[in-house]
Motif scaffolding. Structure first.
Motif, PDB file in Angstrom:
ATOM      1  N   UNK A 177       3.183   6.306   9.092  1.00  0.00           N
ATOM      2  CA  UNK A 177       4.109   5.015   9.451  1.00  0.00           C
ATOM      3  C   UNK A 177       3.235   4.010   8.503  1.00  0.00           C
ATOM      4  N   UNK A 178       1.789   3.913   8.743  1.00  0.00           N
ATOM      5  CA  UNK A 178       0.781   3.202   8.175  1.00  0.00           C
ATOM      6  C   UNK A 178       0.988   3.159   6.656  1.00  0.00           C
ATOM      7  N   UNK A 215       4.397   1.524   5.398  1.00  0.00           N
ATOM      8  CA  UNK A 215       4.549   0.118   5.496  1.00  0.00           C
ATOM      9  C   UNK A 215       3.415  -0.338   4.202  1.00  0.00           C
ATOM     10  N   UNK A 216       2.351   0.210   4.057  1.00  0.00           N
ATOM     11  CA  UNK A 216       1.398  -0.022   3.091  1.00  0.00           C
ATOM     12  C   UNK A 216       2.059  -0.095   1.704  1.00  0.00           C
ATOM     13  N   UNK A 250       3.915  -5.692  15.056  1.00  0.00           N
ATOM     14  CA  UNK A 250       3.595  -4.710  14.130  1.00  0.00           C
ATOM     15  C   UNK A 250       2.312  -4.470  13.684  1.00  0.00           C
ATOM     16  N   UNK A 252       3.529 -11.484   9.029  1.00  0.00           N
ATOM     17  CA  UNK A 252       4.791 -10.531   9.589  1.00  0.00           C
ATOM     18  C   UNK A 252       4.445 -10.624  11.272  1.00  0.00           C
ATOM     19  N   UNK A 303       0.813  -2.154  16.548  1.00  0.00           N
ATOM     20  CA  UNK A 303       0.913  -1.241  16.776  1.00  0.00           C
ATOM     21  C   UNK A 303      -0.001  -0.320  15.949  1.00  0.00           C
ATOM     22  N   UNK A 349      -3.553  -2.065   6.952  1.00  0.00           N
ATOM     23  CA  UNK A 349      -2.143  -2.307   7.106  1.00  0.00           C
ATOM     24  C   UNK A 349      -1.938  -3.489   8.185  1.00  0.00           C
ATOM     25  N   UNK A 393      -3.013  -6.624   6.478  1.00  0.00           N
ATOM     26  CA  UNK A 393      -1.964  -6.948   5.632  1.00  0.00           C
ATOM     27  C   UNK A 393      -0.845  -7.579   6.357  1.00  0.00           C
TER      28      UNK A 393
END
Lengths: 939, 130
Positions: free
Chosen positions: B15-16, B19-20, A747, A743, A750, A734, A737
């Protein structure tokens, strides 16, 4: 001499002889001619009297003159048959003479009154006699009335008043009073009674009998002289001066005071007052003196009468009391006249016979008839013997009442004889003893019954399945029941004085004698066990219970013993003892003070200390000089457990380790309470079973189980690792990405943070798994448990703050030395603290406390959070069971904590109540103190 | 647009995933507990639910999956698990992924179950601890 002359001469002589004076009053000249006799009557010679009417008038008593002249004029105005008048006239000697004058009027040819001619007779003596007679009659009436009233009056005061009243009403006196001569200093005369007109005269008179002015009156004189004293004319009597004015006002003209005497002594006066002067002539005084004497007598009489009445009353009272007493006691008295054979009975005797009191006179025959026919002869013989010989009479007999009921009478009496020795009378008392006889009969029946029940008791004693005996204080047997005699094979006749000590086993005898002596010395109940030889020669065990019987003063007068055959019990006990002795278990008994009462051979053997060294000592107090020895904290714990059994009454179980040179043994010790009859724990039985092999087997089993669970364990590890690894992978992708797509880097940061955190968690898991798997002893050094706990608290402080949970630390003030790997223990305590904080609500509190007991330090971690139920508690120590979820727990916390604490020889106990909180207690053995320091030393 | 409901009680992971999947064009809703998931399902009506099996909740992941399928018969499920255990029986209509996995494997798995191909990720569920 012619007839007329002769007649005149005769008349003249008669007149002279009769002492009749003649007079002739010439009404025209108013001159009077008197005969010589007339003149003689008044003590005058012929020439000494003139014929002047006025002269005559001057001689007439002034009190009578008016009446006389008035009568004359009335008569002369209308003359009737004759004129008659009585009046007083003065004698030549000055005394007054009573004269009866009778007269007629002589008229002239014209019918006019010319002369008044009459006779003149001296009636003084006659008058005096009349007055005297009247007075005497009055006095007699007075005395008579008084004496009559004496029978009416009730007391002395009434009597005196009655005398006074009679004196006034009957005697016609104006006033009378009785005065008592007081023996006081002023010699006053106190009025006792009074009657008649008395306007305060007596009250103010202040009469005395002293020789002074107030005692000079008739009253005082009468008392002093003991003779009547008269004031003939109060107005003229000089001795009456103190009272004259008052007396005149009251109309008293004369008075007499008469002494009242008793046994020749004057005690008072009767004073009488008359309305006329000179009222008391000689005769009257005599009579009144009699009255006074009667008065005094009456007074004495009344007094005597009262006294007699009182005496009579007292007599009557005592007679009544006697009768009452006789009635209550059913006692009566009797008297028998042996000549008339009349018997006088008291009222109660009549009642005893069922008759009314004094219903009819009784004679001997009447009595004989009332006596029960069977007792008549006995009664007669008693009478005969008393009369003819002894004089004493004492007999019981039955009386048959008219209604047929029978009374038993006991009669006592005596005989009186005249001078010749002849029996005259018998007298005595008789008592109704029926009730007494009945009571005695009842008592005898009761005694019979007691005797019967005693016999019954003896039968019971002889048949009950126990051996009963009684001993005198010296130990000698005075009773033994049938069982005893049968057991020892002796005849019943020998039961008394039989020496039971001969039957006692020779080995037991010295002990028995010693106990018995001690018991008789103190007088306390005693229980003795001994063997007694049976008739067939076999000895059996008996328990002898002896209790003392005391008299009212507390002195032991007898011992009662019950002997019970306890052979079977004894055998069972011996069997049990043999079993106990030979048991491989460590068996001991502790008394109420926690002291050894018994230890078996197994204990001797394993500790190599002889049993006798234990007895009377507490667990752990026995000096165990040689190996093997129990671990210190095991002994202390065990000792406390024993004490607790006594307190709680509940059994307990402990495991202790005993080290021998070649081996280490583990014993499971059960502590069993033994209760007395009252239900109290009297002793505690200690049964220690060697569980070394069992524990070893258990440990083997555990190891096998552990191997079997490796699969699960591995799966657990995989799960625990895979989760963070999966998270790492996802987060990394993530983040990549995010960065690739341009982005915001925040983020990506985190996700990168998340990756780092998860990686750390993986590392921790691996480290813990490795430690758990190794299970090897880490390096240790002496540490202070307080210090270790403080460090642990500091580690989690940030977490507590973050969670809003307060931490309260209570450290034991003294250091708690332990042999430990401080870092490990710190981690273990921190784990527990973290769990506690995690389980707490925000605002809750966690308590961290250290304490020192004899051989161990304890750390308590208590929260008031959500708690765990039993199922959760059971799984709490399993690996990979975490309740912390995503809060970062590895699931190995408690498992690891337990491993660390066990590795230090400690214990971890967790108690929890859902909704109330959890308490974890870590116990770590304390380091024995350096030699020389006081306190905790090896027991 | 395919609606995906993610059910996982670990915040970071949830959360990950969100988002993904969001980046991959799915409409995403998340839930941290079984109750929240059922509530969200009623409102959101997802086409697919991705359910972590090791939920520290009143329901196990498999129980929640069954409950969701009962509630929404058209809803497919993909189970994700850290355990090396066999795929549970009765989950034929569901996808199956073992942690750790590549995020795109989840995208594939979602597409697979929506297509009706219920085959899991190759290797998952068959791998055994050596």
């Amino acid at each position: 001499m012619n007839n007329f002359q002769r007649s005149e001469t005769v008349l003249r002589m008669a007149i002279r002889a009769a002492k009749i004076g003649l007079w002739d009053w010439d009404l025209s000249t108013n001159r009077v001619v008197y005969s010589t006799e007339w003149k003689h009557q008044l003590g005058y010679e012929d020439h000494e009297i003139s014929g002047e009417f006025s002269e005559w008038e001057s001689r007439v008593h002034p009190e009578d003159l008016l009446r006389v002249t008035k009568g004359l004029r009335t008569y002369l105005a209308v003359p009737s048959d004759g004129y008659e008048v009585e009046f007083r006239i003065r004698h030549r000697d000055g005394s007054w003479r009573w004269i009866l004058a009778q007269a007629s009027v002589m008229a002239d040819e014209h019918g006019r009154a010319r002369h008044m001619v009459g006779s003149h007779v001296d009636i003084t003596e006659q008058k005096r006699m009349e007055t005297e007679l009247r007075h005497v009659n009055r006095a007699l009436r007075l005395v008579s009335n008084c004496n009559k009233s004496l029978t009416r009056v009730s007391d002395e005061a009434a009597w005196l008043n009655e005398v006074c009243r009679t004196a006034v009403e009957v005697g016609g006196y104006r006033m009378a009073w009785v005065g008592h001569a007081e023996q006081d200093e002023g010699k006053s005369v106190r009025p006792l009674a009074q009657a008649g007109f008395n306007p305060g005269y007596i009250e103010s008179a202040e009469v005395t009998w002293a020789d002074d002015r107030h005692g000079g009156g008739p009253g005082g004189r009468a008392i002093r002289t003991g003779r009547p004293s008269i004031a003939r004319n109060i107005t003229a009597d000089p001795t009456f001066s103190p009272w004259r004015a008052a007396a005149v006002r009251a109309g008293y003209k004369s008075s007499i005071s008469l002494p009242l005497q008793e046994s020749g002594r004057t005690f008072g006066i009767l004073s009488i007052y008359a309305a006329e002067p000179d009222a008391f002539d000689t005769r009257e005084v005599q009579i009144l003196s009699e009255l006074a004497a009667d008065l005094a007598f009456g007074r004495t009489f009344l007094r005597t009468r009262d006294e007699r009445d009182r005496a009579m009353q007292a007599l009557e009272e005592s007679r009544r009391k006697l009768e009452e007493a006789q009635r209550i006691a059913h006692v009566g008295h009797w008297e028998r006249d042996l000549e008339t054979e009349q018997i006088a009975w008291s009222d109660e005797l009549y009642r005893i016979c069922g008759l009314r009191a004094q219903e009819r006179p009784l004679r001997r025959a009447d009595l004989l008839e009332m006596i029960h026919p069977e007792d008549r002869q006995k009664w007669a013989r008693s009478c005969y013997e008393a009369i003819s010989g002894t004089g004493e009479y004492d007999v019981d007999y039955r009386l048959v009442r008219p209604d047929g009921t029978i009374r038993v009478v006991r009669s006592h009496g005596a005989v009186t004889r005249d001078r010749t020795g002849r029996a005259r009378r018998m007298f005595g008392i008789a008592q109704d003893v029926t009730e007494q006889r009945e009571a005695r009969a009842a008592l005898e029946r009761a005694l019979d019954e007691i005797k019967t029940s005693e016999d019954r008791l003896r039968v019971i004693i002889d048949t009950i399945p126990a051996m009963i005996s009684s001993n005198l204080p010296d130990g000698s047997v005075d009773f033994a029941n049938r069982r005893w005699m049968e057991f020892v094979g002796r005849p019943m006749e020998e039961r008394q004085g039989w020496g039971w000590e001969r039957g006692i086993h020779p080995d037991d005898l010295p002990g028995v004698i010693e106990r018995w002596r001690a018991a008789t010395a103190t007088g306390e109940s005693v229980e003795i066990e001994s063997r007694i030889r049976r008739a067939d020669g076999e000895y059996r065990w008996f328990l002898h219970r002896s209790v003392p019987l005391r008299d009212e003063e507390g002195t032991v007068i007898r011992w009662y013993s019950a002997s019970t055959d306890i052979e079977d019990r004894r055998r069972a006990e011996q069997t049990l003892l043999a079993l106990t002795e030979n048991s491989p278990d460590l068996i001991a008994r502790f008394d109420r003070n926690g002291r050894y009462q018994y230890v078996n051979a197994a204990i001797e053997k394993i500790t190599t200390v002889p049993a006798r060294e234990y007895l009377g000592k507490r667990l752990g107090d026995v000096t165990e000089t040689q190996r093997p020895r129990a671990r210190v904290h095991d002994l202390v714990d065990l000792r406390r457990a024993i004490d607790h059994v006594f307190v709680s009454g509940e059994g307990a179980e402990r495991e202790i380790n005993i080290s021998a040179p070649d081996t280490e043994r583990i014993f499971n010790v059960r502590l069993v309470p033994e209760r007395d009859d009252a239900g109290r724990v009297a002793s505690v039985l200690h049964i220690g079973r060697d569980v070394t092999d069992q524990r070893r087997a258990e440990r083997e089993l555990q190891r096998a189980e552990r191997l079997a669970s490796v699969g699960n364990f591995a799966a657990g590890i995989a799960h625990e690792i895979n989760n963070p690894v999966g998270s790492i992978l996802l987060s990394a992708r993530t983040a990549l990405a995010v960065l690739r797509d341009g982005k915001p880097t925040t983020m990506a940061e985190e996700f990168l943070e998340s990756i780092a955190s998860d990686a750390k968690r993986c590392g921790a898991i691996v480290k813990n798994v490795l430690r758990l798997a190794r299970q090897e002893t880490s390096e240790r050094s002496p540490s202070d448990l307080n210090g270790v706990v403080t460090s642990a608290r500091d580690h989690v402080h940030w977490y507590a703050d973050q969670s809003g949970v307060a931490m309260r630390t209570e450290l034991d003030p003294s250091p708690l030395p332990v042999m430990a790997n401080a870092l490990e223990v710190e981690q273990a305590i921190a784990n527990l603290l973290r769990n506690a904080i995690e389980a707490s609500e925000r605002g809750g509190a966690v308590v961290l406390r250290t304490e020192m007991s004899d051989t161990a330090g304890t750390v308590t971690i208590a929260d008031s959070g959500r708690g765990m139920d039993q199922a959760q508690l059971d799984r709490a120590f399993d690996p990979f069971v975490s309740s912390r979820g995503d809060k970062g727990g590895t699931g190995l916390g408690l498992t690891l904590t337990l491993a660390i604490i066990s590795g230090h020889g400690g214990k971890l106990d967790i108690a929890s109540v859902p909704g109330r909180g959890t308490t974890a207690i870590v116990t770590v053995p304390l380091l024995p103190e350096a030699p020389g320091s006081a306190g905790r030393s090896t027991p | 647009m395919i609606k995906v409901l993610i059910v996982d009680d670990q915040t970071g992971y949830r959360r990950a995933l969100a988002v993904w999947l969001g980046e991959r064009g799915f409409l995403v809703e998340v839930a941290a507990s079984a109750d929240a998931a059922l509530e969200a399902a009623r409102v959101f009506r997802p086409d697919v639910a991705v359910v972590d099996q090791a939920l520290k909740d009143r329901m196990h992941g498999s129980e929640l999956s069954a409950a969701l399928r009962t509630l929404l018969p058209c809803c497919a499920t993909v189970a994700i698990s850290g355990c090396l255990v066999a795929r549970p029986p009765g989950s034929e209509r569901a996808g199956w992924l073992s942690k750790p996995f590549e995020p795109d494997d989840l995208v594939s798995a979602i597409r697979d179950v929506l297509r009706g191909d219920d085959a899991g990720v190759p290797g998952a569920g068959t791998e055994q601890l050596g």
